[in-house]
Scaffold this motif. Sequence first.
Motif, PDB file in Angstrom:
ATOM      1  N   ALA A  86       0.869  -1.178   0.000  1.00 22.33           N
ATOM      2  CA  ALA A  86       0.000   0.000   0.000  1.00 22.33           C
ATOM      3  C   ALA A  86       0.901   1.222   0.000  1.00 22.33           C
ATOM      4  CB  ALA A  86      -0.910  -0.001   1.220  1.00 22.33           C
ATOM      5  N   VAL A  87       0.705   2.098  -0.984  1.00 22.50           N
ATOM      6  CA  VAL A  87       1.509   3.305  -1.115  1.00 22.50           C
ATOM      7  C   VAL A  87       0.549   4.488  -1.164  1.00 22.50           C
ATOM      8  CG1 VAL A  87       3.242   4.520  -2.492  1.00 22.50           C
ATOM      9  CG2 VAL A  87       3.205   2.012  -2.477  1.00 22.50           C
ATOM     10  N   VAL A  88       0.730   5.442  -0.248  1.00 22.86           N
ATOM     11  CA  VAL A  88      -0.132   6.615  -0.186  1.00 22.86           C
ATOM     12  C   VAL A  88       0.719   7.845  -0.461  1.00 22.86           C
ATOM     13  CG1 VAL A  88      -1.754   7.937   1.214  1.00 22.86           C
ATOM     14  CG2 VAL A  88      -1.568   5.454   1.527  1.00 22.86           C
ATOM     15  N   PHE A  89       0.278   8.653  -1.413  1.00 23.50           N
ATOM     16  CA  PHE A  89       1.000   9.858  -1.823  1.00 23.50           C
ATOM     17  C   PHE A  89       0.402  11.100  -1.173  1.00 23.50           C
ATOM     18  CE2 PHE A  89       1.884   6.835  -5.175  1.00 23.50           C
ATOM     19  CZ  PHE A  89       3.226   7.038  -5.419  1.00 23.50           C
ATOM     20  N   ASP A  90       1.170  12.201  -1.227  1.00 21.79           N
ATOM     21  CA  ASP A  90       0.689  13.447  -0.642  1.00 21.79           C
ATOM     22  C   ASP A  90      -0.330  14.155  -1.521  1.00 21.79           C
ATOM     23  OD1 ASP A  90       2.456  14.316  -2.606  1.00 21.79           O
ATOM     24  OD2 ASP A  90       3.194  15.996  -1.416  1.00 21.79           O
ATOM     25  N   ASN A  91      -0.431  13.785  -2.806  1.00 23.67           N
ATOM     26  CA  ASN A  91      -1.441  14.402  -3.668  1.00 23.67           C
ATOM     27  C   ASN A  91      -1.971  13.387  -4.682  1.00 23.67           C
ATOM     28  OD1 ASN A  91       0.006  14.656  -6.323  1.00 23.67           O
ATOM     29  ND2 ASN A  91       1.403  15.865  -5.051  1.00 23.67           N
ATOM     30  N   GLU A  92      -3.150  13.681  -5.193  1.00 24.46           N
ATOM     31  CA  GLU A  92      -3.821  12.736  -6.092  1.00 24.46           C
ATOM     32  C   GLU A  92      -3.143  12.614  -7.448  1.00 24.46           C
ATOM     33  OE1 GLU A  92      -7.948  12.431  -6.409  1.00 24.46           O
ATOM     34  OE2 GLU A  92      -8.283  12.654  -4.264  1.00 24.46           O
ATOM     35  N   THR A  93      -2.526  13.687  -7.921  1.00 20.78           N
ATOM     36  CA  THR A  93      -1.853  13.635  -9.217  1.00 20.78           C
ATOM     37  C   THR A  93      -0.741  12.594  -9.199  1.00 20.78           C
ATOM     38  OG1 THR A  93      -2.350  15.972  -9.563  1.00 20.78           O
ATOM     39  CG2 THR A  93      -0.639  15.006 -10.942  1.00 20.78           C
ATOM     40  N   SER A  94       0.037  12.580  -8.143  1.00 17.64           N
ATOM     41  CA  SER A  94       1.120  11.594  -8.011  1.00 17.64           C
ATOM     42  C   SER A  94       0.569  10.183  -7.991  1.00 17.64           C
ATOM     43  CB  SER A  94       1.916  11.849  -6.728  1.00 17.64           C
ATOM     44  OG  SER A  94       2.527  13.099  -6.759  1.00 17.64           O
ATOM     45  N   ALA A  95      -0.517   9.985  -7.250  1.00 19.29           N
ATOM     46  CA  ALA A  95      -1.115   8.650  -7.154  1.00 19.29           C
ATOM     47  C   ALA A  95      -1.634   8.188  -8.512  1.00 19.29           C
ATOM     48  CB  ALA A  95      -2.240   8.662  -6.123  1.00 19.29           C
ATOM     49  N   ARG A  96      -2.308   9.070  -9.225  1.00 19.29           N
ATOM     50  CA  ARG A  96      -2.857   8.702 -10.542  1.00 19.29           C
ATOM     51  C   ARG A  96      -1.736   8.359 -11.531  1.00 19.29           C
ATOM     52  NH1 ARG A  96      -8.275   9.661 -10.739  1.00 19.29           N
ATOM     53  NH2 ARG A  96      -9.079  11.045  -9.146  1.00 19.29           N
ATOM     54  N   GLU A  97      -0.643   9.123 -11.503  1.00 18.07           N
ATOM     55  CA  GLU A  97       0.498   8.833 -12.387  1.00 18.07           C
ATOM     56  C   GLU A  97       1.105   7.473 -12.046  1.00 18.07           C
ATOM     57  OE1 GLU A  97       3.239  12.073 -12.075  1.00 18.07           O
ATOM     58  OE2 GLU A  97       1.884  13.481 -13.049  1.00 18.07           O
TER      59      GLU A  97
END
Length: 132
Positions: A86-97
């Motif tokens: 499970a990897v959680v990013f600080d913003n949605e753009t990073s997660a979507r990429e």
Amino acid sequence: MNGKKIGRRLITVKGSRFPSFPFSGDGLQIDPMASSSAYLGRLGCLVYGLALGTTDESLRRAFSKFGEIVSLTIVINPRTGENTGAVVFDNETSAREAIEEMNGKKIGRHPITVKGSRFPDFPSVSWLSLQQ
């Protein structure tokens, strides 16, 4: 705690999982209450198919190029022996990429499957605040 009493009441403790929501066409889980603007937490990645020897650090190296990672963990399913990250990013753009680019890639010699998921932000509670 299962079977213990609190006051005069016998309690039952059971395991629980976060609810899963249907996937949208782009592979991201969608919120069934989106119209009410319910907040389900940060967008992150669930990474399936990790090799048994995959470490937090190797998973972090593979995903850090997409942005700042807020939280990362690897869990072993005791029934199947499979590793899931499970990897959680600080913003949605990073997660979507990350979801788009890493799905189907390999970490080590193992192909991985990456899907989007929402991770609730739980409030951090210190022992001092519990004492008050």
